[in-house]
Write a protein that holds these residues in place. Structure first.
Motif, PDB file in Angstrom:
ATOM      1  N   TRP A 117      -5.132  -0.242  -5.741  1.00  9.62           N
ATOM      2  CA  TRP A 117      -4.427   0.401  -4.634  1.00  9.62           C
ATOM      3  C   TRP A 117      -3.931  -0.619  -3.608  1.00  9.62           C
ATOM      4  N   SER A 118      -4.647  -1.723  -3.470  1.00  9.31           N
ATOM      5  CA  SER A 118      -4.164  -2.795  -2.605  1.00  9.31           C
ATOM      6  C   SER A 118      -2.856  -3.364  -3.150  1.00  9.31           C
ATOM      7  N   THR A 119      -2.793  -3.535  -4.464  1.00 12.64           N
ATOM      8  CA  THR A 119      -1.577  -4.028  -5.106  1.00 12.64           C
ATOM      9  C   THR A 119      -0.415  -3.055  -4.898  1.00 12.64           C
ATOM     10  N   ILE A 120      -0.687  -1.777  -5.095  1.00 13.66           N
ATOM     11  CA  ILE A 120       0.362  -0.757  -4.934  1.00 13.66           C
ATOM     12  C   ILE A 120       0.863  -0.725  -3.495  1.00 13.66           C
ATOM     13  N   PHE A 121      -0.070  -0.749  -2.542  1.00 14.42           N
ATOM     14  CA  PHE A 121       0.312  -0.672  -1.126  1.00 14.42           C
ATOM     15  C   PHE A 121       1.141  -1.876  -0.694  1.00 14.42           C
ATOM     16  N   HIS A 122       0.721  -3.074  -1.074  1.00 12.78           N
ATOM     17  CA  HIS A 122       1.463  -4.263  -0.649  1.00 12.78           C
ATOM     18  C   HIS A 122       2.792  -4.406  -1.391  1.00 12.78           C
ATOM     19  N   THR A 123       2.898  -3.744  -2.538  1.00 10.63           N
ATOM     20  CA  THR A 123       4.183  -3.727  -3.238  1.00 10.63           C
ATOM     21  C   THR A 123       5.180  -2.853  -2.496  1.00 10.63           C
ATOM     22  N   LYS A 126       4.146   2.479   2.057  1.00  8.96           N
ATOM     23  CA  LYS A 126       4.510   3.854   2.388  1.00  8.96           C
ATOM     24  C   LYS A 126       3.296   4.545   3.001  1.00  8.96           C
ATOM     25  N   PRO A 127       3.500   5.620   3.773  1.00 10.76           N
ATOM     26  CA  PRO A 127       2.344   6.307   4.380  1.00 10.76           C
ATOM     27  C   PRO A 127       1.264   6.695   3.377  1.00 10.76           C
ATOM     28  N   LEU A 128       1.659   7.221   2.206  1.00 12.06           N
ATOM     29  CA  LEU A 128       0.663   7.635   1.217  1.00 12.06           C
ATOM     30  C   LEU A 128      -0.036   6.437   0.592  1.00 12.06           C
ATOM     31  N   THR A 129       0.726   5.399   0.213  1.00 12.56           N
ATOM     32  CA  THR A 129       0.097   4.224  -0.401  1.00 12.56           C
ATOM     33  C   THR A 129      -0.804   3.519   0.609  1.00 12.56           C
ATOM     34  N   GLU A 130      -0.428   3.547   1.883  1.00 10.64           N
ATOM     35  CA  GLU A 130      -1.263   2.942   2.911  1.00 10.64           C
ATOM     36  C   GLU A 130      -2.587   3.687   3.055  1.00 10.64           C
ATOM     37  N   THR A 131      -2.514   5.013   3.110  1.00 10.66           N
ATOM     38  CA  THR A 131      -3.730   5.817   3.248  1.00 10.66           C
ATOM     39  C   THR A 131      -4.661   5.631   2.056  1.00 10.66           C
ATOM     40  N   LEU A 132      -4.099   5.664   0.846  1.00 13.60           N
ATOM     41  CA  LEU A 132      -4.919   5.506  -0.354  1.00 13.60           C
ATOM     42  C   LEU A 132      -5.510   4.101  -0.446  1.00 13.60           C
ATOM     43  N   HIS A 176     -15.058  11.295   5.200  1.00  7.91           N
ATOM     44  CA  HIS A 176     -14.169  10.285   5.785  1.00  7.91           C
ATOM     45  C   HIS A 176     -12.845  10.223   5.015  1.00  7.91           C
ATOM     46  N   ALA A 177     -12.919  10.197   3.698  1.00 12.53           N
ATOM     47  CA  ALA A 177     -11.709  10.151   2.868  1.00 12.53           C
ATOM     48  C   ALA A 177     -10.868  11.415   3.071  1.00 12.53           C
ATOM     49  N   TYR A 178     -11.524  12.567   3.114  1.00 11.66           N
ATOM     50  CA  TYR A 178     -10.809  13.834   3.339  1.00 11.66           C
ATOM     51  C   TYR A 178     -10.107  13.815   4.700  1.00 11.66           C
ATOM     52  N   TYR A 179     -10.794  13.321   5.715  1.00 12.92           N
ATOM     53  CA  TYR A 179     -10.223  13.279   7.069  1.00 12.92           C
ATOM     54  C   TYR A 179      -8.973  12.396   7.098  1.00 12.92           C
ATOM     55  N   ASP A 184      -5.987  13.315   9.606  1.00 10.79           N
ATOM     56  CA  ASP A 184      -5.333  12.318  10.462  1.00 10.79           C
ATOM     57  C   ASP A 184      -5.656  10.913   9.967  1.00 10.79           C
ATOM     58  N   MET A 185      -4.617  10.132   9.680  1.00  7.65           N
ATOM     59  CA  MET A 185      -4.811   8.729   9.307  1.00  7.65           C
ATOM     60  C   MET A 185      -5.018   7.926  10.587  1.00  7.65           C
ATOM     61  N   ASP A 186      -6.227   8.024  11.118  1.00 17.72           N
ATOM     62  CA  ASP A 186      -6.592   7.390  12.392  1.00 17.72           C
ATOM     63  C   ASP A 186      -7.086   5.974  12.110  1.00 17.72           C
ATOM     64  N   PHE A 187      -6.251   4.973  12.412  1.00 15.93           N
ATOM     65  CA  PHE A 187      -6.595   3.593  12.089  1.00 15.93           C
ATOM     66  C   PHE A 187      -7.806   3.106  12.883  1.00 15.93           C
TER      67      PHE A 187
END
Length: 281
Positions: A117-123, A126-132, A176-179, A184-187
């Motif tokens: 998922w780190s590979t996907i996100f840095h590629t 996007k909001p979804l790839t960042e959250t995952l 935590h994952a559900y939240y 809310d994707m609260d950083f």
């Protein structure tokens, strides 16, 4: 480039490379990317410091990959966990024979998932790839902490307590994952949880390893060194600076530094499993 007109969209489609198409760079994405670099050029021409855009440094795209260094280093981390983790566990340990075999295999799979998922996100950020990516990353911290709890309680009268504690920790991770995913994707909240669980994990492993080292289990030095190096490497995350050659930033250096940790960590796991097998009561 004007993405609101047919002519502008046609111009974008003609210019778009195959890799940019495969990684789903849309016309608005391309427009934002070009505008970002025009702004960066203007800042440099006027002697102004380069700033972050939407909380992120500008990176030079490569073959459609948004953050090339972090992407490639994430791939190397995945390979390190596969080659020095999964492959070594399967080679040196046996299911049903070596204690805690399943636990460590699951931990290794969680580690590899985090780097996928780190590979996907840095590629593609996007909001979804960042959250995952955030969920997968913190799942690794939770998993290592649960492994520590189980290892501390293993073959002691405190094992039932360790099992209950592990279940509670796992339940909190699910919440935590559900939240993050659905509420809310609260950083800030995610970072607080990450730091607290990470510190508990580090303290737990170090205290356990120091205690067992005193009992003559000298192989645990790899556990201590691995955990301490992880803490040292985290400092790279705090050294925020504009990317070198618009490619290497503090976050990518952090990813590079962790490539070598699986060699230490899984060697400790193998030695510990062999010790438990040798001293089976």
């Amino acid at each position: 480039m004007n993405c609101s007109t047919p002519l502008g969209l046609q111009e974008f489609q003609v210019k778009q490379s195959l890799f940019e198409y495969l990684f789903r760079w849309s016309c608005p994405d391309e427009c934002a990317y070009e505008c970002m670099w025009k702004t960066v050029d203007h800042m440099q021409e006027n002697g102004q410091p380069v700033v972050q855009f939407h909380g992120k440094w500008p990176f030079a795209r490569f073959l459609g990959i948004q953050e090339p260094a972090s992407t490639f280093f994430s791939i190397f981390n995945f390979l390190a966990n596969y080659l020095f983790g999964y492959k070594q566990l399967r080679r040196h340990l046996r299911y049903g024979i070596h204690p805690l075999y399943s636990m460590w295999i699951i931990f290794c799979l969680i580690s590899m998932n985090a780097w996928i998922w780190s590979t996907i996100f840095h590629t593609r950020d996007k909001p979804l790839t960042e959250t995952l990516d955030y969920i997968a990353a913190i799942s690794l911290v939770f998993a290592q902490f649960v492994c520590c709890i189980i290892r501390v309680g293993y073959r002691t009268r405190f094992m039932p307590i360790a099992q209950i504690a592990s279940l509670l920790v796992f339940s909190f991770f699910l919440y935590h994952a559900y939240y993050l995913l659905f509420i809310d994707m609260d950083f800030g909240y995610n970072m607080t949880v990450n730091i607290l669980v990470g510190l508990l994990n580090v303290i737990c492993w170090i205290l356990w390893a120091i205690y067992n080292y005193g009992l003559g289990k000298t192989y645990v030095w790899r556990c201590i060194l691995s955990v301490l190096l992880t803490m040292v490497f985290v400092a790279f995350e705090l050294a925020d600076f504009p990317p070198i050659a618009w490619t290497i930033d503090a976050h990518s250096i952090w990813h590079f530094s962790t490539i070598f940790l699986p060699v230490l960590w899984y060697r400790f796991v193998v030695d510990d499993s062999r010790y438990l097998l040798l001293h089976t009561r």
